[in-house]
Design a protein around this motif. Structure first.
Motif, PDB file in Angstrom:
ATOM      1  N   LYS A  94      43.391  31.101  46.047  1.00  0.00           N
ATOM      2  CA  LYS A  94      42.423  31.734  46.934  1.00  0.00           C
ATOM      3  C   LYS A  94      42.715  33.231  46.961  1.00  0.00           C
ATOM      4  CE  LYS A  94      40.738  30.654  51.657  1.00  0.00           C
ATOM      5  NZ  LYS A  94      39.615  31.500  51.593  1.00  0.00           N
ATOM      6  N   ALA A  95      41.669  34.054  46.834  1.00  0.00           N
ATOM      7  CA  ALA A  95      41.874  35.503  46.879  1.00  0.00           C
ATOM      8  C   ALA A  95      42.004  35.952  48.324  1.00  0.00           C
ATOM      9  CB  ALA A  95      40.703  36.217  46.228  1.00  0.00           C
ATOM     10  N   LYS A  96      42.889  36.913  48.547  1.00  0.00           N
ATOM     11  CA  LYS A  96      43.030  37.530  49.868  1.00  0.00           C
ATOM     12  C   LYS A  96      42.762  39.011  49.696  1.00  0.00           C
ATOM     13  CE  LYS A  96      44.903  33.870  51.996  1.00  0.00           C
ATOM     14  NZ  LYS A  96      44.347  33.272  53.187  1.00  0.00           N
ATOM     15  N   GLY A  97      41.493  39.371  49.734  1.00  0.00           N
ATOM     16  CA  GLY A  97      41.145  40.774  49.526  1.00  0.00           C
ATOM     17  C   GLY A  97      41.334  41.176  48.074  1.00  0.00           C
ATOM     18  N   LEU A  98      41.421  42.471  47.834  1.00  0.00           N
ATOM     19  CA  LEU A  98      41.489  42.969  46.467  1.00  0.00           C
ATOM     20  C   LEU A  98      42.839  42.692  45.818  1.00  0.00           C
ATOM     21  CD1 LEU A  98      40.121  44.685  44.209  1.00  0.00           C
ATOM     22  CD2 LEU A  98      41.139  46.700  45.280  1.00  0.00           C
ATOM     23  N   GLY A  99      43.910  42.805  46.596  1.00  0.00           N
ATOM     24  CA  GLY A  99      45.229  42.898  45.980  1.00  0.00           C
ATOM     25  C   GLY A  99      46.132  41.682  46.090  1.00  0.00           C
ATOM     26  N   GLN A 100      45.587  40.534  46.470  1.00  0.00           N
ATOM     27  CA  GLN A 100      46.481  39.393  46.623  1.00  0.00           C
ATOM     28  C   GLN A 100      45.763  38.075  46.342  1.00  0.00           C
ATOM     29  OE1 GLN A 100      48.048  38.320  50.563  1.00  0.00           O
ATOM     30  NE2 GLN A 100      50.104  38.719  49.776  1.00  0.00           N
ATOM     31  N   VAL A 101      46.485  37.170  45.691  1.00  0.00           N
ATOM     32  CA  VAL A 101      45.979  35.810  45.502  1.00  0.00           C
ATOM     33  C   VAL A 101      46.992  34.871  46.128  1.00  0.00           C
ATOM     34  CG1 VAL A 101      45.539  33.996  43.785  1.00  0.00           C
ATOM     35  CG2 VAL A 101      44.675  36.310  43.392  1.00  0.00           C
ATOM     36  N   GLY A 130      37.688  35.805  41.200  1.00  0.00           N
ATOM     37  CA  GLY A 130      37.558  35.313  39.829  1.00  0.00           C
ATOM     38  C   GLY A 130      38.910  34.956  39.236  1.00  0.00           C
ATOM     39  N   ILE A 131      39.919  35.748  39.569  1.00  0.00           N
ATOM     40  CA  ILE A 131      41.270  35.468  39.080  1.00  0.00           C
ATOM     41  C   ILE A 131      41.782  34.157  39.670  1.00  0.00           C
ATOM     42  CG2 ILE A 131      43.680  36.218  39.262  1.00  0.00           C
ATOM     43  CD1 ILE A 131      42.658  39.088  38.867  1.00  0.00           C
ATOM     44  N   ASP A 161      29.678  31.689  36.410  1.00  0.00           N
ATOM     45  CA  ASP A 161      29.470  30.374  37.020  1.00  0.00           C
ATOM     46  C   ASP A 161      30.393  29.315  36.414  1.00  0.00           C
ATOM     47  OD1 ASP A 161      27.432  31.506  38.504  1.00  0.00           O
ATOM     48  OD2 ASP A 161      25.998  29.896  38.084  1.00  0.00           O
ATOM     49  N   GLY A 162      30.707  29.479  35.119  1.00  0.00           N
ATOM     50  CA  GLY A 162      31.549  28.510  34.433  1.00  0.00           C
ATOM     51  C   GLY A 162      32.941  28.395  35.038  1.00  0.00           C
ATOM     52  N   LEU A 163      33.397  29.474  35.669  1.00  0.00           N
ATOM     53  CA  LEU A 163      34.737  29.471  36.276  1.00  0.00           C
ATOM     54  C   LEU A 163      34.828  28.476  37.420  1.00  0.00           C
ATOM     55  CD1 LEU A 163      36.109  33.080  36.789  1.00  0.00           C
ATOM     56  CD2 LEU A 163      37.090  31.247  35.417  1.00  0.00           C
ATOM     57  N   ALA A 191      33.285  37.662  40.681  1.00  0.00           N
ATOM     58  CA  ALA A 191      33.005  38.594  39.587  1.00  0.00           C
ATOM     59  C   ALA A 191      33.980  38.321  38.452  1.00  0.00           C
ATOM     60  CB  ALA A 191      33.119  40.044  40.052  1.00  0.00           C
ATOM     61  N   ARG A 192      33.574  38.744  37.271  1.00  0.00           N
ATOM     62  CA  ARG A 192      34.404  38.477  36.101  1.00  0.00           C
ATOM     63  C   ARG A 192      35.585  39.430  36.034  1.00  0.00           C
ATOM     64  NH1 ARG A 192      32.519  37.415  29.865  1.00  0.00           N
ATOM     65  NH2 ARG A 192      34.611  37.356  28.986  1.00  0.00           N
ATOM     66  N   PRO A 193      36.795  38.891  36.007  1.00  0.00           N
ATOM     67  CA  PRO A 193      37.964  39.747  35.758  1.00  0.00           C
ATOM     68  C   PRO A 193      38.180  39.853  34.255  1.00  0.00           C
ATOM     69  CG  PRO A 193      38.670  37.538  36.388  1.00  0.00           C
ATOM     70  CD  PRO A 193      37.176  37.484  36.246  1.00  0.00           C
ATOM     71  N   ARG A 194      38.892  40.899  33.811  1.00  0.00           N
ATOM     72  CA  ARG A 194      39.281  40.966  32.411  1.00  0.00           C
ATOM     73  C   ARG A 194      40.451  40.012  32.165  1.00  0.00           C
ATOM     74  NH1 ARG A 194      40.974  46.525  30.219  1.00  0.00           N
ATOM     75  NH2 ARG A 194      42.531  46.234  31.853  1.00  0.00           N
ATOM     76  N   ALA A 195      40.642  39.651  30.913  1.00  0.00           N
ATOM     77  CA  ALA A 195      41.795  38.809  30.562  1.00  0.00           C
ATOM     78  C   ALA A 195      43.092  39.490  31.004  1.00  0.00           C
ATOM     79  CB  ALA A 195      41.816  38.541  29.067  1.00  0.00           C
ATOM     80  N   GLN A 196      43.125  40.834  30.886  1.00  0.00           N
ATOM     81  CA  GLN A 196      44.333  41.566  31.272  1.00  0.00           C
ATOM     82  C   GLN A 196      44.702  41.308  32.729  1.00  0.00           C
ATOM     83  OE1 GLN A 196      46.572  43.163  29.744  1.00  0.00           O
ATOM     84  NE2 GLN A 196      45.706  43.568  27.735  1.00  0.00           N
ATOM     85  N   GLU A 197      43.724  41.302  33.592  1.00  0.00           N
ATOM     86  CA  GLU A 197      44.024  41.137  35.022  1.00  0.00           C
ATOM     87  C   GLU A 197      44.324  39.668  35.370  1.00  0.00           C
ATOM     88  OE1 GLU A 197      41.638  43.620  34.054  1.00  0.00           O
ATOM     89  OE2 GLU A 197      43.325  44.961  34.427  1.00  0.00           O
ATOM     90  N   ILE A 198      43.701  38.736  34.651  1.00  0.00           N
ATOM     91  CA  ILE A 198      44.062  37.326  34.869  1.00  0.00           C
ATOM     92  C   ILE A 198      45.523  37.131  34.463  1.00  0.00           C
ATOM     93  CG2 ILE A 198      43.580  34.925  34.267  1.00  0.00           C
ATOM     94  CD1 ILE A 198      40.713  35.784  33.521  1.00  0.00           C
TER      95      ILE A 198
END
Ligand code: ADP
Ligand code: MG
Length: 588
Positions: free
Chosen positions: A489-496, A519-520, A554-556, A567-574
């Motif tokens: 679960k995402a917690k804002g921009l900087g934390q999962v 997305g991540i 949507d596939g995610l 939103a789509r993250p880049r592979a780098q950020e995942i």
């Protein structure tokens, strides 16, 4: 089951004053002329996460020209435009119960607005109104049977687009502090269908320029006239007055003519090693930050529309305290006094230099072809070691091979370029292909002068090989935290949040939108199913990318009716999230 609007309205009027749980009976789909409203999920109480509602209209009724809504990338841009139309409409009319999401300065692929072969769809979150725990039925009827269909009409009926006209330009930027700023509505201009076309064309041109970079051996382009500085540390909007527009040094100037006929002139940064120097406060970090963001297309009026960076470029910084799992940092760190093997380095608490080494090798592992590094956020002992220090401390007592010794082999053996801000040390002059000096925000090329000051290492003098590390393979259970099934679960921009663990992404500077963080989180869930003790981390990421290219964001979420706002993250950020997960385990 489709029901006419009157049913929903009368149901809601009848529910007025009843206990909140009764809202659940409004689940279903309802027709409002050409618009269908789907109530997919109803919140159980007023404080739960908002209800999930979709609005949909088919192509024939929407009436959009097909030439800008057919290609996959055009759909991303057109959906982004309609997203901004909807956002502006909601703010202008103060529709606070309806949440469509907040657009920022970048055009990202996201779930909020979808254009597919059949039609147009927006995914909304709606707070169903209550007094205490009692249903406010009349208000709910206004929201769902008037406001929501009006929003659909404003966004999705091409002939009405002019009336709803926001401006895709002048959007309020994403506010990093999370405060909502109302979008500015341009008055007296009824050209939003032209604006839509311009929005799509700009996006096409940006992608075309990005693909030219690769073909011409370039890493990035900054157009003359670009406005790089931002309004303030917590605003992503352009600095309004006093900004000095970008001008390329003549030696690096490059002109492009795009297939649309658009002509652009600006500074082209070639692959290889580029060093940016200049006095403090002369705009070095501002350029680097613009290059970091240049991996994403920006909206018109942002100032960075023509700052285009090759898509895999990754910002690398020191990040002491982060966890590292099985990274081969041996090109940089060896012979630790503890005897630790740095070909598979694991720690729960990396130092400045080891964290920067880990960030770098991880970025390269996922396929970064260029690195963006700022002295402001680097560990000095990772970057350089001066001659007197080399004389004082014998090489075999110093575990760190500084980046300055690796920057050329990284390029010649692995094809990885670097753009580096280094105002405090001349150490990189001798390994630089280009040295750019900033003087009061104006760049000048000073390569010759810098090279005269040092003994230049020729480009072929690659030094020791920069070996490809062996692939890291997570265990089958690597992403199965013991606690729950739905774990991320995402917690804002900087934390999962992942199970009981928290993954800190505050140092991951190319994460630009909290929906990418969502997305991540979804991508981690998705990858949990892929890892089988055989597939490597990079192979799993490639699988996620392929799926995203084929199915969209949507596939995610497994193509659920209403995927939420992702939103789509880049592979780098995942990868950055996976690599920072303290529970990551590898097969050895
Ligand atoms: P450096 O990294 O060289 O110390 P920064 O990039 O941090 O400098 O910029 C210093 C200040 O100058 C910042 O407040 C930034 O917003 C401002 N600035 C940067 N570029 C420009 C520009 N082109 N025009 C006006 N102000 C700028
Ligand atoms: Mg700086």
């Amino acid at each position: 089951m489709n029901s006419p609007r009157s049913n929903l309205a009368s149901t809601l009027h009848n529910l007025d004053g009843r206990s909140y749980g009764n809202y659940k009976q409004i689940r279903g789909s309802y027709e409002f002329g050409p618009v269908t409203v789907f109530i997919d999920r109803v919140q159980v109480d007023p404080f739960a996460s908002p209800s999930k509602v979709r609005i949909r209209i088919n192509r024939a009724e929407a009436g959009f020209p097909t030439d800008i809504t057919t290609e996959r990338t055009d759909r991303v841009a057109a959906a982004d435009f309609l997203f901004r139309v909807g956002d502006s409409f909601l703010h202008r009319n103060d529709r606070r119960s309806i949440i469509l999401g907040r657009p920022g300065q970048e055009v990202l692929e996201r779930t909020n607005v979808l254009i597919d072969d059949e039609g147009f769809e927006a995914r909304l979150l709606v707070n169903l109104p209550a007094r205490g725990r009692r249903i406010l039925g009349h208000q709910a009827a206004d929201i769902l049977t008037r406001d929501v269909p009006e929003l659909a009409q404003a966004m999705f009926v091409y002939s009405d687009l002019a009336a709803a006209c926001p401006s895709a330009k002048n959007q309020s930027g994403k506010n990093q502090s999370g405060k909502n700023q109302p979008s500015q509505v341009q008055s007296g201009r009824n050209q939003s269908s032209d604006d839509l076309r311009e929005h799509v064309q700009l996006h096409r041109d940006q992608l075309e320029l990005q693909s030219h970079l690769g073909e011409e051996g370039l890493l990035a382009f900054i157009g003359n006239g670009a406005i790089l500085p931002r309004r303030s540390g917590d605003s992503d909007m352009p600095m309004d007055s006093n900004a000095v527009a970008f001008t390329s040094p003549s030696s690096l100037e490059h002109a492009f003519t795009l297939s649309s006929g658009r002509k652009l002139t600006g500074m082209a940064i070639p692959r290889g090693v580029t060093v940016i120097v200049g006095g403090g406060y002369h705009g070095k970090s501002t350029i680097l930050r613009a290059l970091e963001r240049g991996v994403y297309p920006h909206i018109a009026g942002d100032g960075r529309e023509w700052v285009i960076t090759e898509p895999s470029a990754t910002s690398i910084r020191a990040e002491d305290g982060r966890a590292v799992t099985g990274d081969d940092i041996s090109p940089f760190i060896n012979n630790l006094p503890s005897g630790t093997d740095t070909r598979a380095f694991t720690t729960t608490n990396a130092s400045g230099s080891t964290s920067q080494a880990a960030n770098l090798v991880e970025a390269v592992e996922v396929g970064a072809r260029s690195l963006l590094i700022d002295e402001d956020t680097s560990a000095t002992n990772f970057m350089i070691r001066d001659d007197r220090m080399r004389a004082l401390i014998p090489a075999d007592r110093e575990p760190i091979t500084p980046f300055v010794d690796r920057i050329r082999p990284l390029f010649s053996h692995r094809g990885v370029s670097t753009v580096l801000v280094a105002g405090g040390s001349s150490a990189f002059f001798e390994v630089a292909d280009h040295v750019i000096a900033l003087d009061a925000y104006v760049p000048h090329e000073v390569t010759e002068k810098a090279h005269e000051l040092v003994e230049v290492k020729s480009a072929d003098d690659a030094g020791e090989a920069f070996a490809t590390p062996r692939p890291r393979i997570p265990t089958a259970k690597a992403l199965h935290p013991s606690s729950k099934t739905k774990s991320a679960k995402a917690k804002g921009l900087g934390q999962v949040q992942f199970g009981k663990a928290f993954i800190d992404l505050t140092a991951v500077s190319q994460l630009v939108d909290p929906q990418q963080t969502t997305g991540i989180a979804e991508a981690l869930e998705y990858m949990a199913e892929i890892f089988d003790g055989q597939i490597s981390l990079t192979e799993a990421l490639a699988e996620v990318e392929d799926m995203l290219d084929a199915q969209g964001v949507d596939g995610l979420t497994g193509n659920r009716d209403h995927p939420g706002h992702v939103a789509r993250p880049r592979a780098q950020e995942i990868a950055a999230a996976l690599n920072r997960f303290r529970g990551l385990r590898l097969v050895d």
